[in-house]
Scaffold this motif. Structure first.
Motif, PDB file in Angstrom:
ATOM      1  N   ASN A   1    -114.700 -27.853  15.368  1.00  0.00           N
ATOM      2  CA  ASN A   1    -116.126 -28.154  15.191  1.00  0.00           C
ATOM      3  C   ASN A   1    -116.887 -26.994  14.547  1.00  0.00           C
ATOM      4  N   GLY A   2    -116.311 -26.433  13.489  1.00  0.00           N
ATOM      5  CA  GLY A   2    -116.967 -25.356  12.760  1.00  0.00           C
ATOM      6  C   GLY A   2    -116.501 -23.967  13.137  1.00  0.00           C
ATOM      7  N   ASN A   3    -115.879 -23.801  14.284  1.00  0.00           N
ATOM      8  CA  ASN A   3    -115.321 -22.515  14.701  1.00  0.00           C
ATOM      9  C   ASN A   3    -113.821 -22.499  14.430  1.00  0.00           C
TER      10      ASN A   3
ATOM     11  N   HIS B   1    -110.708 -32.031  17.318  1.00  0.00           N
ATOM     12  CA  HIS B   1    -111.988 -32.532  17.831  1.00  0.00           C
ATOM     13  C   HIS B   1    -112.248 -32.054  19.256  1.00  0.00           C
ATOM     14  N   VAL B   2    -111.925 -30.825  19.524  1.00  0.00           N
ATOM     15  CA  VAL B   2    -112.274 -30.190  20.802  1.00  0.00           C
ATOM     16  C   VAL B   2    -112.997 -28.895  20.488  1.00  0.00           C
ATOM     17  N   ASP B   3    -113.747 -28.379  21.447  1.00  0.00           N
ATOM     18  CA  ASP B   3    -114.484 -27.146  21.172  1.00  0.00           C
ATOM     19  C   ASP B   3    -113.559 -25.935  21.225  1.00  0.00           C
ATOM     20  N   GLN B   4    -114.082 -24.813  20.786  1.00  0.00           N
ATOM     21  CA  GLN B   4    -113.279 -23.596  20.656  1.00  0.00           C
ATOM     22  C   GLN B   4    -112.743 -23.117  22.004  1.00  0.00           C
ATOM     23  N   LYS B   5    -113.548 -23.239  23.063  1.00  0.00           N
ATOM     24  CA  LYS B   5    -113.109 -22.762  24.383  1.00  0.00           C
ATOM     25  C   LYS B   5    -111.919 -23.564  24.886  1.00  0.00           C
TER      26      LYS B   5
END
Length: 408
Positions: A237-239, A274-278
């Protein structure tokens, strides 16, 4: 109710070390403790107290304990299996503590122990070892029956080479045909058999764990953080995070095929997720080291965020077919089930078709008053979860599988 083992002079055999917790916090940058020292420490894990707590029906000792190193499907020369020992108990000072010699409150505790074991992956089909020496026979004795106590005995309930299902069923057979009144015991055993029947852990116990030197984990952590050799970019997601195609491709057939193809991901080594960086960082730690530096919380406000982290990582690990990580996350989610997390965990288990996680949710729901209240209200759970609970609470029959059809 009195129980006497046929042979009280049995030799205790310590169970093998099941391994180290897979989601324990590993401090980053800590000084090396040395392979021999670390291994000796891990191999000194004492599981005998857990067997004793199970045998004595001490749910309070176990429900808050870290049991991630305990193998719920191991065999024991004295106790049989973890589920069997909850039923047959153990001899202490010439008195046997078991499901027969206790009162109704203590039987309820033993039922909770059965639920705990099933939620942790215990398989009621696992058999006791052939040399297990904990056969039992039972009788009830009153003042009037003293001269006839031999007539009141049941036949021997054999534990050797028997599963928890067989032991429970054999006890039911003997008690219902006995002259004495065994109604409370039969009601307890009927509840046990209902839990066993709902269990979906058959042949799907926890992944085998092994003692491992802390230095090995730290070495793989250094590999994870070696950006000079990283050749894969994960766009979250951009990261961006970097990883190694050699590691990812060897733990996932999906990623191996992706890297080997002529598609864009194969040539650019860039993957959009499609998951966040964390969540992705957490997943990478599990892939590389089998552990995490995340300090996961239970029963707190932060615990809700932890559930989302585990669920997001589980979704991605399942998509990439990284089975051992899916199993780690499934066990962690089952262990941390609560009325607040139940809906989201159960929904993911049903959507991904994870029998072990679904079974853990069913066992949790069957003993949770808040879950039942929300189910009865009908406004809190997604339709698939509501339908599963209707089956769990016996309000509808399990849906039969549709017949496969073919075009003639």
């Amino acid at each position: 109710a009195i129980l006497v083992p046929l042979d009280a002079r049995v030799r205790l055999t310590a169970p093998a070390v099941a391994g180290t917790p897979l989601l324990d916090k590993i401090p980053r940058g800590s000084a090396s403790q040395g392979g021999a020292t670390s291994m000796a420490k891990l191999e000194s894990v004492d599981n005998e107290w857990i067997w004793s707590a199970l045998a004595l029906g001490k749910i309070d000792f176990l429900k808050e304990a870290d049991l991630s190193h305990f193998n719920w499907n191991q065999q024991h020369a004295v106790h049989g299996t973890p589920l069997i020992v909850v039923l047959i108990g153990k001899l202490v000072n010439n008195r046997v503590h078991c499901c027969v010699s206790c009162n109704s409150s203590q039987r309820a505790d033993r039922l909770q122990l059965i639920k705990l074991g099933l939620a942790q992956g215990a398989d009621p089909h696992v058999k006791a070892p052939p040399d297990c020496k904990s056969d039992r026979y039972y009788w009830k004795l009153t003042e009037e029956d003293k001269p006839e106590q031999e007539r009141k005995k049941t036949a021997t309930v054999k534990v050797a080479n028997a599963s928890a299902l067989t032991v429970a069923m054999k006890m039911i057979e003997e008690f219902q045909d006995a002259a004495a009144d065994w109604k409370p015991e039969l009601e307890f055993l009927a509840s046990v058999m209902k839990l066993f029947a709902a269990c979906r852990n058959v042949g799907r116990g926890p992944s085998q764990s092994l003692p491992i030197c802390v230095g090995v984990v730290e070495s793989w952590d250094r590999v994870l953080n070696d950006m000079n050799s990283a050749d894969v970019v994960l766009s979250c997601n951009g990261n961006e995070l970097k990883a190694h195609s050699l590691v990812l491709g060897n733990c996932s057939k999906v990623l191996h095929a992706m890297f080997s193809s002529s598609l864009r991901e194969g040539s650019s080594k860039r993957i959009n997720v499609h998951v966040d960086q964390k969540a992705m960082k957490f997943l990478l730690e599990l892939i590389y080291t089998g552990s995490s530096s995340e300090a996961l919380q239970d029963g707190s406000a932060e615990g809700n965020d932890d559930q989302e982290l585990l669920l997001a990582a589980l979704d991605q690990a399942h998509q990439w077919q990284i089975d051992h990580v899916v199993d780690m996350l499934r066990q962690a989610l089952a262990k941390q089930l609560s009325p607040e997390s139940f809906a989201s965990v159960c929904e993911v288990g049903l959507r991904l078709q994870l029998p072990e996680l679904i079974s853990a949710c069913r066992n949790f729901a069957s003993g949770s008053k808040p879950v039942r209240e929300k189910f009865d209200d009908g406004r809190h759970y997604p339709k698939p979860v509501q339908a599963m609970l209707a089956e769990c609470f016996g309000l509808i029959k399990p849906s039969a599988e549709k017949r496969a059809r073919r075009v003639l």
